[in-house]
Design an enzyme around this catalytic site. Structure first.
Site, short mmCIF file in Angstrom:
data_model
loop_
_atom_site.label_atom_id
_atom_site.label_comp_id
_atom_site.label_asym_id
_atom_site.label_seq_id
_atom_site.Cartn_x
_atom_site.Cartn_y
_atom_site.Cartn_z
N ASP A 42 0.87 -1.16 0.00
CA ASP A 42 0.00 0.00 0.00
C ASP A 42 0.92 1.22 0.00
OD1 ASP A 42 -2.05 1.82 0.08
OD2 ASP A 42 -3.11 0.89 1.75
C1 BGC Z 1 -4.97 3.30 0.01
C2 BGC Z 1 -4.96 2.26 -1.09
C3 BGC Z 1 -4.85 2.95 -2.42
C4 BGC Z 1 -3.59 3.78 -2.43
C5 BGC Z 1 -3.35 4.49 -3.75
C6 BGC Z 1 -3.82 4.28 -0.10
O1 BGC Z 1 -4.03 5.37 0.73
O2 BGC Z 1 -4.94 2.66 1.26
O3 BGC Z 1 -6.14 1.49 -1.02
O4 BGC Z 1 -4.87 2.00 -3.44
O5 BGC Z 1 -3.70 4.77 -1.42
O6 BGC Z 1 -4.20 5.54 -3.93
#
Ligand code: BGC
Length: 992
Positions: free
Chosen positions: A383
């Site tokens: 993530d």
């Molecule tokens: C989230 C993810 C997301 C990523 C990219 C993170 O803050 O937890 O689910 O895919 O950002 O935007």
């Protein structure tokens, strides 16, 4: 050498089974504090009494003297990732004599500095507990199953030819906003492997124009319709492909929904592992059938937003979700297992720690469970900034870092990138691991046939492919590397419409999902469906039928896109907020749809799109109505944004913005209390309805979840009975937040420097908790009314395979992972090319000097040199294939006994035998009263009936034995199979 600041490289996560005393203390602390807030939140009196939180909560006031958080800073279009501190405590007190005062102040200041200095030192040097998760090394190599064999063969040919820096390019993001997507990798030009674009998901495409805003995951879950789930994935995948997205960051299945107020539950499909798993795997199949790599996120137990991420909440570490092996397997991992079985090509590890080891650095989780036991063949991506160590994470099974930056947002100091090159060249990271990382990514690309250049033309300068939108500007011409100092501009937004046309329009699909995800929970006297001409009950036949529509949620507000990432609750609620939200192309407000649906010749509509009804209106307007429709809502989202004190996780389960008062006022005064009131709720999850649900004039209640762009039209079709009301609850609607039990409470205040959240309720979340403790919910899991009636009969069970305790032994691998030469490459091949122009903040795989490559003694993690035995539960994608062998066929007859066409969800629940004792440990195994194991949505004309057959597998009848590390089927006693329309309406059952 790559080292994590302040973190030991030997830190591992434990999937432990017993609580030691300190864990018990943490547990007691958590529940003690949540108990307090329960009492406050569950009072039924209406008051706006939210927990008041600074970023550090009460704990912070103690250590930081009351500094408060500032709301998040924004770049052009997204979060920078962490808040800043602002505001100071007011100086107090005065001195009678200046000198004494000065000395005293000096001493106090010195003491304060020493105390706060050591406090800060303590905070920043307190590391997660070590050794709570068994080590699992080495990382299993991909390429062991038949269905991926061809892709791995092709990948091996390509990776074989890659230089070390090309391999690193493939595994490392280029840094936040360095390119056009939310995540981007760099190409391996020498072998023709392109840069990849990664984009959110899962509601639709984030930061993208002319694409569909589908209903939220929770609405998709509420359809219980497998075909719609698949078609949503297919359309979402197609839109991604047409926009040049290689990897979609969805579906989300973690959070599962342990806590009903959890901010991101709405992105997934509801807190039952089977419903969540079916929806996720159908969506994955759809996305991947469109040629796009799907991402199952976020593994695992990433259940709340508070303290989800290092630094974001003022703490240096994220929170640790502590859970035992059985709970992990039977609840939180289940949807991931089904996703892997469906062939998902990417998995995203979460921000949180799992048993005190970061999910993205937890070898037991990634190497042991995901790659060995579940046989995952794709790649694990972090993530955004969830990676907290370098070599240690790679050894633990992380394959790709996103967005590429290091410990802090957009810092340009990758934990992979040049550090990974260095680690590979100095021998700290075995070359075999780097090869496997790159091979997994390239194999996933081949598996989805993205090497087909007609379908996927290469990005410029070679071709016209790649992303045709920018996440960072809405302008046609924009920076191509927005986060860097490069001022090169190009046509970054091509405004390609990907929404489909005519009867292939994705809007139609979005509407169908919104319709079937709308749950009718109350319909007294059959008040619904409404007549478009108004009711014949009208007193004065010559006058128009008067309908008043109340609530901000009925109207457009300032438009759906007014706040970044939809992080405010205004106008009608179509989605939650955060990275899972999208720019709506349009949003039909309910008022507009109702106005055009009602016949204006006979119906007069008065809208009052506010939650504050002026006193004058209460007496005049309300008293004269024949029917009142009230809209209320409840919003939440991802923790990097907050709205009105809701920092991602909701503070309670009540409607927001005075919704309860609004319903009460309207219901009491509509037609002087004699006319009917219908309430429509839009929400990110369950809402407590108790403050008005039993008012006599509240005749109908609709839980419309998060309907996406087609909100109003979908609702109108249900209200007027153009279609049956066929949504069913994907969660339990409790009478209070505390009814969900201690495990159902968000931890709003940290209980330590590394907050500890112990999942001691184990399997008992949502309906499993209500059933175990005999708590009557307002509306149970699976419940929903139709406009017709159904009867279940003729249950027959046919054994397909007799019971036996253990699955067949694990099969040998069906294919051999690629083998590569093991000689360390010449470090000079990794040097920056001459005259190379470096962009500021961008991650490059190169090193500046050969002198950077100094072989050292890397402190390998505890247990690194001990090869782990393979899991008996493994052997294929999703685990041992025998787990999916059907053992029982359940046949039932469903009859539509009403007078109109309708849809029913046939739900199959299994109750395990009592008194089961695990032979390996002597543990007495307790089971939930019943658990959903299968379902099918059926449409029937009035009077028609149909036989439905649902197969149940070995896994459906097994529990996870911590002693054997395997699934065990209790074979001596009988299971009860119950079938019906909800988890508490199960008219037929039989034993096997
Ligand atoms: C989230 C993810 C997301 C990523 C990219 C993170 O803050 O937890 O689910 O895919 O950002 O935007």
């Amino acid at each position: 050498m790559i080292r994590t600041s302040g973190l030991s490289p030997t830190r591992e996560g434990l999937l432990h089974d017993r609580w030691d005393d300190s864990q018990k203390k943490f547990h007691d602390d958590v529940y003690r504090s949540s108990g307090e807030s329960d009492r406050r939140l569950d009072e039924l009196e209406i008051h706006d009494d939210r927990p008041k939180q600074g970023v550090f909560g009460r704990w912070a006031q103690k250590w930081f003297g009351g500094y408060q958080t500032a709301e998040r800073n924004y770049t052009d279009r997204k979060h920078t990732g962490h808040g800043s501190r602002a505001g100071k405590q007011k100086a107090r007190g005065c001195c009678s004599r200046y000198k004494i005062c000065f000395i005293a102040t000096g001493i106090l200041l010195a003491l304060f500095l020493i105390a706060s200095g050591s406090g800060v030192f303590w905070v920043y040097n307190t590391a997660p507990k070590d050794g709570q998760s068994p080590p699992w090394y080495p990382s299993p190599r991909g390429g062991t199953v038949k269905s991926w064999e061809e892709s791995y063969k092709k990948a091996a040919v390509m990776v074989q030819k890659m230089t070390v820096v090309e391999k690193v390019n493939v595994t490392s993001g280029t840094g936040w906003s360095q390119d056009l997507c939310v995540g981007n990798t760099a190409p391996a030009n020498g072998v023709g492997f392109p840069a990849l674009c990664l984009q959110d998901g899962p509601l639709g495409l984030r930061f993208v124009d002319h694409s569909t805003a589908f209903p939220g995951g929770i609405t998709v879950g509420a359809t219980w319709n497998k075909d719609l789930m698949y078609r949503k994935g297919k359309a979402h995948g197609l839109e991604a492909k047409l926009k040049g997205v290689n990897i979609l960051l969805g579906p989300s299945m973690g959070p599962l929904g342990r806590m009903p107020a959890g901010g991101r539950n709405w992105e997934g499909f509801g807190p039952d592992p089977v419903l969540q798993a079916v929806a996720a795997s159908e969506e994955i199949k759809g996305i991947q059938d469109s040629g796009v790599i799907a991402t199952a996120k976020h593994i695992v137990a990433n259940e709340q937003e508070h303290f989800r991420q290092s630094f974001e909440w003022g703490l240096p570490n994220a929170l640790s979700s502590n859970l035992d092996d059985r709970t992990l397997h039977e609840l939180y991992l289940w949807p991931f297992a089904e996703s892997v079985r469906a062939g998902v090509a990417s998995v995203m590890c979460g921000y949180n720690l799992v048993n005190n080891s970061y999910a993205c650095g937890n070898s037991k989780l990634m190497n042991g469970i995901l790659k060995d036991e579940l046989g995952f063949q794709g790649f694990v991506q972090s993530d955004w900034l969830a990676q907290r160590s370098g070599v240690a994470s790679a050894l633990a099974g992380l394959d790709m870092t996103m967005p590429g930056d290091g410990l802090r947002w957009a810092d340009g100091k990758s934990l992979f990138g040049p550090r990974l090159t260095e680690a590979a060249l100095n021998g700290s990271l075995p070359l075999e691991r780097l090869n496997d990382m790159a091979t997994r990514i390239v194999a996933a690309w081949y598996q989805l046939k993205q090497d087909n250049q007609t379908q996927w033309p290469p990005p410029p300068p070679k071709g016209k492919g790649g992303p045709n939108f920018s996440s960072f500007t809405d302008d046609k011409i924009g920076l191509i590397h927005p986060g860097s100092d490069d001022k090169t501009k190009a046509e970054v937004n091509k405004f390609i419409d990907v929404q489909g046309k005519g009867n292939k329009s994705h809007g139609l699909l979005a509407k169908q999902i919104a319709i079937e995800g709308t749950v009718l929970v109350k319909n007294l006297g059959g008040i619904l469906p409404l007549s478009k001409k108004g009711s014949s009950k009208r007193k004065d036949a010559a006058a128009k039928y008067r309908v008043a529509i109340f609530g901000e949620d009925a109207g457009p507000g300032d438009g759906p896109n007014v706040c970044p990432d939809r992080s405010c609750n205004q106008g009608t609620l179509g989605s939650g907020w955060g990275s899972g939200a999208v720019d709506f192309p349009y949003l039909t407000p309910p008022l507009e749809a109702l106005q055009s649906a009602f016949d204006s010749d006979s119906v007069e509509i008065t809208p009052l799109l506010s939650n504050d009804i002026p006193v004058k209106a209460s007496s005049s307007l309300l008293h004269n109505q024949d029917l009142c429709i009230v809209f209320v809502n409840s919003d939440g989202g991802e923790g990097f944004e907050s709205w009105n004190g809701v920092r991602g996780d909701r503070n309670d389960l009540f409607p927001q913005k005075g919704g309860d008062q609004l319903v009460q006022k309207v219901a009491r005064a509509c037609g002087k209390g004699k006319s009917d009131t219908i309430v429509v709720v839009h929400a990110v999850g369950p809402v407590v309805l108790e403050r008005w649900i039993d008012l006599p004039s509240v005749k109908a209640v609709i839980l419309a979840n998060l309907p996406g762009q087609e909100s109003g039209d979908a609702l109108a079709d249900v209200l007027f009975g153009e279609v049956d009301a066929s949504g069913r609850l994907p969660y339990t609607v409790g009478k209070s937040l505390s009814d969900y039990g201690p495990g159902g409470q968000i931890m709003y205040y940290p209980n330590g420097v590394v907050p500890q959240q112990d999942f001691t309720e184990r399997l008992y979340i949502d309906y499993r908790h209500f059933d175990k403790h005999g708590i009557t919910p307002r509306y149970e899991f699976g419940f929903g009314l139709s406009y017709t009636t159904f009867e279940f009969s003729n249950l027959t069970l046919t054994e397909q395979k007799p019971k036996s305790p253990l699955p067949a032994p694990r099969l040998d691998s069906q294919a051999a992972p690629p083998a590569y030469p093991s000689d360390l490459p010449d470090p000079s091949t990794a040097l920056f090319p001459p005259n190379f122009r470096k962009l500021k903040g961008r991650i490059y795989p190169y090193i500046s000097s050969i002198s950077e490559i100094t072989p050292g003694k890397y402190p390998y993690p505890r247990g690194y040199d001990q090869v782990q035995p393979l899991s008996p539960a493994g052997g294929a994608e999703g685990g041992n294939p025998d787990l999916y062998t059907p053992h029982l066929s359940v046949k039932i007859n469903l009859k539509n006994t009403g007078s109109r066409k309708g849809k029913q969800v046939v739900q199959v629940y299994v109750s395990f035998p009592e008194g089961v004792v695990d032979t390996s440990t002597g543990d007495k195994i307790d089971f939930p009263v019943r658990q959903l194991r299968g379902f099918e949505k059926i449409e029937l004309d009035a009077g028609k009936s149909q036989d439905i057959e649902i197969e149940l597998t070995r896994k459906d009848f097994s529990y996870w034995s911590r002693g054997l590390g395997n699934w065990v089927m209790p074979s001596d006693d009988k299971f009860t199979i119950s079938i019906g329309a909800s988890s508490r309406d199960l008219p037929v059952s039989a034993q096997w």
